[in-house]
Write a protein that holds these residues in place. Structure first.
Motif, PDB file in Angstrom:
ATOM      1  N   THR A  12      -4.911   6.843  93.491  1.00 39.06           N
ATOM      2  CA  THR A  12      -4.889   5.379  93.421  1.00 39.06           C
ATOM      3  C   THR A  12      -3.720   4.909  92.543  1.00 39.06           C
ATOM      4  OG1 THR A  12      -6.473   5.395  91.592  1.00 39.06           O
ATOM      5  CG2 THR A  12      -7.374   5.124  93.822  1.00 39.06           C
ATOM      6  N   GLN A  13      -2.707   5.763  92.422  1.00 36.08           N
ATOM      7  CA  GLN A  13      -1.520   5.441  91.613  1.00 36.08           C
ATOM      8  C   GLN A  13      -0.904   4.127  92.060  1.00 36.08           C
ATOM      9  OE1 GLN A  13      -0.061   7.214  89.022  1.00 36.08           O
ATOM     10  NE2 GLN A  13       1.354   5.515  88.822  1.00 36.08           N
ATOM     11  N   ASN A  28      -2.915   1.105 100.480  1.00 43.07           N
ATOM     12  CA  ASN A  28      -4.340   0.865 100.711  1.00 43.07           C
ATOM     13  C   ASN A  28      -5.253   2.027 100.306  1.00 43.07           C
ATOM     14  OD1 ASN A  28      -6.256  -1.030 101.392  1.00 43.07           O
ATOM     15  ND2 ASN A  28      -6.339  -0.432 103.535  1.00 43.07           N
ATOM     16  N   SER A  29      -4.863   2.766  99.275  1.00 40.05           N
ATOM     17  CA  SER A  29      -5.695   3.896  98.856  1.00 40.05           C
ATOM     18  C   SER A  29      -7.041   3.451  98.280  1.00 40.05           C
ATOM     19  CB  SER A  29      -4.965   4.774  97.841  1.00 40.05           C
ATOM     20  OG  SER A  29      -4.697   4.061  96.652  1.00 40.05           O
ATOM     21  N   SER A  30      -7.123   2.235  97.768  1.00 39.35           N
ATOM     22  CA  SER A  30      -8.412   1.754  97.264  1.00 39.35           C
ATOM     23  C   SER A  30      -9.439   1.679  98.390  1.00 39.35           C
ATOM     24  CB  SER A  30      -8.257   0.386  96.609  1.00 39.35           C
ATOM     25  OG  SER A  30      -7.554   0.506  95.402  1.00 39.35           O
ATOM     26  N   SER A  54      -7.815   9.292  91.265  1.00 37.12           N
ATOM     27  CA  SER A  54      -6.850   9.991  90.412  1.00 37.12           C
ATOM     28  C   SER A  54      -5.543   9.224  90.363  1.00 37.12           C
ATOM     29  CB  SER A  54      -6.597  11.405  90.948  1.00 37.12           C
ATOM     30  OG  SER A  54      -5.754  11.374  92.070  1.00 37.12           O
ATOM     31  N   GLY A  55      -4.688   9.685  89.464  1.00 29.66           N
ATOM     32  CA  GLY A  55      -3.315   9.219  89.434  1.00 29.66           C
ATOM     33  C   GLY A  55      -2.520   9.982  90.475  1.00 29.66           C
ATOM     34  N   CYS A  56      -1.235   9.977  90.314  1.00 35.48           N
ATOM     35  CA  CYS A  56      -0.323  10.559  91.300  1.00 35.48           C
ATOM     36  C   CYS A  56      -0.638  12.019  91.602  1.00 35.48           C
ATOM     37  CB  CYS A  56       1.112  10.426  90.789  1.00 35.48           C
ATOM     38  SG  CYS A  56       2.323  10.927  92.007  1.00 35.48           S
ATOM     39  N   GLY A  62       4.169   9.941 101.385  1.00 32.57           N
ATOM     40  CA  GLY A  62       3.260  10.284 102.476  1.00 32.57           C
ATOM     41  C   GLY A  62       1.860   9.749 102.308  1.00 32.57           C
ATOM     42  N   GLY A  63       1.617   8.964 101.269  1.00 35.83           N
ATOM     43  CA  GLY A  63       0.264   8.529 100.939  1.00 35.83           C
ATOM     44  C   GLY A  63      -0.352   7.592 101.947  1.00 35.83           C
TER      45      GLY A  63
END
Length: 108
Positions: A12-13, A28-30, A54-56, A62-63
């Motif tokens: 979620t960096q 949009n990782s959240s 997590s952080g990075c 590519g996330g």
């Protein structure tokens, strides 16, 4: 709490807009994290799966990135729509979702 069989880390960096590395939060990782928590609850898998933000995790371009242990499988470009498949196939069935696996170069 039982020791989980698998542990999922969702990046979620967050970085400033236009940062050269980008960030999973901007992709949009959240929503991916929320989808994992939703599946965990829906499947009542608290004794077998742990989900942690997590952080990075490394390959920001590519996330959103998701890392699954103990196998050390890195998934990239994960969307909320991919989460049920990852849960069923990998977290419950032990079969990696090959189409989402980050390229080996992501580890260099």
């Amino acid at each position: 709490m039982s020791k989980p069989q698998r542990h999922v880390f969702v990046c979620t960096q967050n970085r400033p807009p236009n940062h050269p590395r980008g960030s999973c939060a901007a992709k949009n990782s959240s929503a991916v994290l929320q989808a994992f928590w939703g599946e965990l609850q829906k499947r009542n898998a608290y004794e077998t799966v742990a989900i942690t933000y997590s952080g990075c995790l490394g390959p920001c371009d590519g996330g959103p990135n998701v890392l699954v242990y103990p196998e050390g499988v890195l998934y990239s470009g994960v969307s909320p729509a991919d989460v049920p498949e990852i849960f069923t196939s990998h977290l419950e069935g032990g079969v990696v979702v090959e189409r989402l696996v980050a390229p080996e170069a992501a580890w260099s």
